[in-house]
Design a protein around this motif. Structure first.
Motif, PDB file in Angstrom:
ATOM      1  N   ILE A 193       0.865  -1.095  -0.153  1.00  0.00           N
ATOM      2  CA  ILE A 193      -0.298   0.066   0.058  1.00  0.00           C
ATOM      3  C   ILE A 193       1.055   1.010  -0.349  1.00  0.00           C
ATOM      4  O   ILE A 193       0.627   2.662  -0.756  1.00  0.00           O
ATOM      5  N   SER A 194       2.152   1.065   0.508  1.00  0.00           N
ATOM      6  CA  SER A 194       3.073   2.874   0.920  1.00  0.00           C
ATOM      7  C   SER A 194       3.470   2.010  -1.097  1.00  0.00           C
ATOM      8  O   SER A 194       3.383   3.941  -1.151  1.00  0.00           O
ATOM      9  N   SER A 195       3.681   1.761  -1.228  1.00  0.00           N
ATOM     10  CA  SER A 195       4.316   1.396  -2.248  1.00  0.00           C
ATOM     11  C   SER A 195       3.513   1.670  -3.691  1.00  0.00           C
ATOM     12  O   SER A 195       3.163   3.269  -4.506  1.00  0.00           O
ATOM     13  N   ILE A 196       2.423   1.742  -3.542  1.00  0.00           N
ATOM     14  CA  ILE A 196       0.842   1.912  -4.194  1.00  0.00           C
ATOM     15  C   ILE A 196       0.938   3.646  -4.142  1.00  0.00           C
ATOM     16  O   ILE A 196       0.912   4.519  -5.413  1.00  0.00           O
ATOM     17  N   PHE A 197       0.726   3.824  -3.021  1.00  0.00           N
ATOM     18  CA  PHE A 197       0.942   5.400  -2.391  1.00  0.00           C
ATOM     19  C   PHE A 197       1.729   6.021  -3.509  1.00  0.00           C
ATOM     20  O   PHE A 197       1.670   7.639  -4.079  1.00  0.00           O
ATOM     21  N   ALA A 198       2.604   6.108  -3.208  1.00  0.00           N
ATOM     22  CA  ALA A 198       3.723   6.524  -3.819  1.00  0.00           C
ATOM     23  C   ALA A 198       3.997   6.551  -5.739  1.00  0.00           C
ATOM     24  O   ALA A 198       4.257   8.072  -6.046  1.00  0.00           O
ATOM     25  N   LYS A 199       3.592   5.521  -6.105  1.00  0.00           N
ATOM     26  CA  LYS A 199       4.025   5.539  -7.810  1.00  0.00           C
ATOM     27  C   LYS A 199       2.449   5.760  -8.396  1.00  0.00           C
ATOM     28  O   LYS A 199       2.402   6.754  -8.968  1.00  0.00           O
ATOM     29  N   LEU A 200       1.847   6.319  -7.538  1.00  0.00           N
ATOM     30  CA  LEU A 200       0.082   7.183  -7.754  1.00  0.00           C
ATOM     31  C   LEU A 200       0.228   8.689  -6.917  1.00  0.00           C
ATOM     32  O   LEU A 200      -0.637   9.061  -7.276  1.00  0.00           O
TER      33      LEU A 200
END
Length: 220
Positions: A193-200
């Protein structure tokens, strides 16, 4: 993610300028709920201090001698993925911003940010959110909105597993439900989820849901 009931957010500061480090340390220690546990003058030291001290967050400069902040961020994310890296730098060019995101930084602020901005950013990245200074956020959103997507693939910047997680988030699933359905640990779900938030370039679960549904995810 940190349970703030267990104690203050523990921070390592990585910057090659002693005056900057001292200033940041004084600023952070003056804020309730934040604690400086270590300092580093270069990227290699930042990685060592992080592995040794296991802080909740690292404030990372980019331009440092030897191992720079981008490489140090990559090494920290690989070795200690639960530690949140918040970049604090003078560099606001596109290449540096996106390189920091790709390296795994959860936040990106420009030097000159005030005390409240830094405190808010630290709490946000430790809680699993991605956060960017206003000018940086506009640049990131503009870049992502203009990046052509691969035919038939929504959010090609995400891995297949991250798209699965995002789809379940958009369906309203909790982290525990996602972990059970995908046979993952809660910690792994949190990292995705942290990675998703960063990428989006989103700062909250609600924003992620909106982006996901706009892209066609989360529909039955």
């Amino acid at each position: 993610m940190l349970d703030t009931a267990t104690g203050p957010i523990r921070v390592v500061i990585a910057d090659d300028h002693p005056v900057v480090r001292r200033g940041l340390a004084a600023l952070i220690t003056s804020i309730d709920g934040l604690e400086v546990v270590g300092e580093a003058a270069d990227g290699a030291s930042a990685v060592r201090e992080t592995q040794l001290l296991r802080p909740d967050a690292v404030i990372m400069d980019i331009a440092m001698p030897g191992v720079d902040g981008l490489e140090a961020t990559r090494r920290i994310v690989a070795a200690v993925p639960d530690v949140a890296v918040l970049v604090l730098t003078m560099h606001d060019d596109d290449d540096t911003v996106f390189a920091a995101m790709q390296a795994g930084a959860r936040g990106y602020l420009l030097k000159g940010a005030d005390q409240d901005d830094i405190a808010h950013a630290l709490r946000a990245v430790v809680s699993g959110q991605a956060i960017f200074g206003p000018g940086v956020a506009r640049r990131v959103l503009g870049y992502l909105s203009s990046t052509p997507q691969a035919p038939g693939v929504v959010f090609p910047e995400l891995t297949a597993r991250e798209r699965e997680v995002l789809d379940l988030i958009a369906r309203g699933s909790s982290n525990a439900t996602i972990a059970a359905q995908l046979h993952l640990s809660p910690k792994t779900v949190g990292n995705h989820i942290s990675s998703i938030f960063a990428k989006l370039a989103v700062a909250s679960r609600a924003e992620a849901i909106v982006r996901a549904r706009q892209g066609g995810l989360g529909r039955t």
